[in-house]
Scaffold this motif. Structure first.
Motif, PDB file in Angstrom:
ATOM      1  N   VAL A 131       0.836  -1.203   0.000  1.00 16.05           N
ATOM      2  CA  VAL A 131       0.000   0.000   0.000  1.00 16.05           C
ATOM      3  C   VAL A 131       0.870   1.252   0.000  1.00 16.05           C
ATOM      4  CG1 VAL A 131      -1.572   1.374   1.426  1.00 16.05           C
ATOM      5  CG2 VAL A 131      -2.054  -1.038   1.011  1.00 16.05           C
ATOM      6  N   GLU A 132       1.919   1.249   0.814  1.00 20.39           N
ATOM      7  CA  GLU A 132       2.795   2.422   0.881  1.00 20.39           C
ATOM      8  C   GLU A 132       3.455   2.700  -0.471  1.00 20.39           C
ATOM      9  OE1 GLU A 132       4.759   5.496   3.365  1.00 20.39           O
ATOM     10  OE2 GLU A 132       2.855   4.402   3.313  1.00 20.39           O
ATOM     11  N   LEU A 133       3.937   1.672  -1.119  1.00 17.37           N
ATOM     12  CA  LEU A 133       4.546   1.850  -2.434  1.00 17.37           C
ATOM     13  C   LEU A 133       3.535   2.415  -3.431  1.00 17.37           C
ATOM     14  CD1 LEU A 133       6.610  -1.459  -2.586  1.00 17.37           C
ATOM     15  CD2 LEU A 133       7.569   0.857  -2.597  1.00 17.37           C
ATOM     16  N   ALA A 134       2.304   1.924  -3.371  1.00 14.91           N
ATOM     17  CA  ALA A 134       1.272   2.389  -4.297  1.00 14.91           C
ATOM     18  C   ALA A 134       0.844   3.820  -4.000  1.00 14.91           C
ATOM     19  CB  ALA A 134       0.069   1.453  -4.244  1.00 14.91           C
ATOM     20  N   THR A 135       0.692   4.157  -2.730  1.00 16.49           N
ATOM     21  CA  THR A 135       0.222   5.502  -2.396  1.00 16.49           C
ATOM     22  C   THR A 135       1.296   6.552  -2.660  1.00 16.49           C
ATOM     23  OG1 THR A 135       0.798   5.193  -0.056  1.00 16.49           O
ATOM     24  CG2 THR A 135      -1.455   4.691  -0.704  1.00 16.49           C
ATOM     25  N   VAL A 136       2.537   6.218  -2.377  1.00 14.30           N
ATOM     26  CA  VAL A 136       3.620   7.162  -2.674  1.00 14.30           C
ATOM     27  C   VAL A 136       3.732   7.386  -4.178  1.00 14.30           C
ATOM     28  CG1 VAL A 136       6.121   7.479  -2.604  1.00 14.30           C
ATOM     29  CG2 VAL A 136       4.915   6.731  -0.561  1.00 14.30           C
TER      30      VAL A 136
END
Length: 237
Positions: free
Chosen positions: A152-157
């Motif tokens: 999720v962090e990779l996608a949101t960033v």
């Protein structure tokens, strides 16, 4: 600006969730369903420049992003009079600036970005470095996260407009702690906050905020310790 939203549940009560910088509604992947199970219709926004919401407009980052714009977008998007509003970090700053207009029955500020306990520790340029963070770096910084949270962090960033961080350069020292709460309010802190000092916490209590600490967590309490996050909301949800 009307923001992109994501909903969980169809209960009679309404809860609204506002994420922090570099993130979007996906950060609440556990919190949203947990509140829905408790009878809420949960509405989570993507702040401007984040997720699927529009980018800001204007010739310079400061014209496109800023605390007052983030707050106004919440007013433009969310229902007035929700039963519960939760804002994390930048979301806590935006919610504070909008709370007198949104008028939720209760507000929860999760390690809010009202001021910096250690000025200079996190600068706009440092935030923009996360745009190129690797999976290994994210896991090193957040060792308690599940693999899906790293995804999720990779996608949101990747979906985040880093100009929103550059626009906050003039707000590295926000105006400071707020005055008395406009609505019944809880401030939720990790064991060691880089945003709110112990002295600040005592001042907030004196102003009328309830302050609770989730000791074994970092800045993103709801992902570091979901159970502790939910437990700290006892009596507020």
């Amino acid at each position: 600006m009307r923001l992109n939203t994501h909903e969980w549940g169809s209960g009679d009560r309404i809860a609204v969730l506002v994420h922090g910088i570099m993130s979007d509604h996906r950060t609440w992947r556990k919190v949203g369903p947990a509140l829905a199970e408790r009878g809420y219709r949960v509405i989570a926004v993507d702040l401007r420049g984040h997720g699927a919401s529009p980018r800001g407009e204007g010739p310079a980052p400061v014209d496109r992003y800023g605390p007052e714009l983030f707050a106004q977008d919440l007013v433009d998007t969310l229902p007035v009079g929700a039963d519960l509003a939760i804002g994390h970090s930048l979301g806590g700053l935006a919610l504070l600036d909008a709370v007198d207009r949104l008028k939720p029955a209760r507000a929860v500020y999760s390690d809010p970005a009202w001021k910096f306990a250690q000025p200079g520790l996190f600068t706009p340029s440092a935030f923009t470095l996360f745009k190129r963070a690797s999976r290994e770096q994210i896991k090193l910084l957040s060792p308690r996260w599940e693999e899906v949270d790293v995804d999720v962090e990779l996608a949101t960033v990747a979906a985040w407009d880093e100009d929103s961080a550059l626009a906050l350069a003039g707000h590295q020292e926000p105006t400071g702690l707020p005055g008395a709460p406009a609505v019944p309010s809880l401030v939720q802190l990790p064991g060691r906050s880089f945003l709110i000092t112990p002295e600040d916490a005592e001042e907030l209590r004196g102003l009328g905020y309830e302050v609770r600490t989730v000791e074994d967590s970092g800045h993103t309490i709801h992902r570091d310790d979901h159970e502790g996050f939910m437990a700290s909301l006892d009596g507020w949800i």
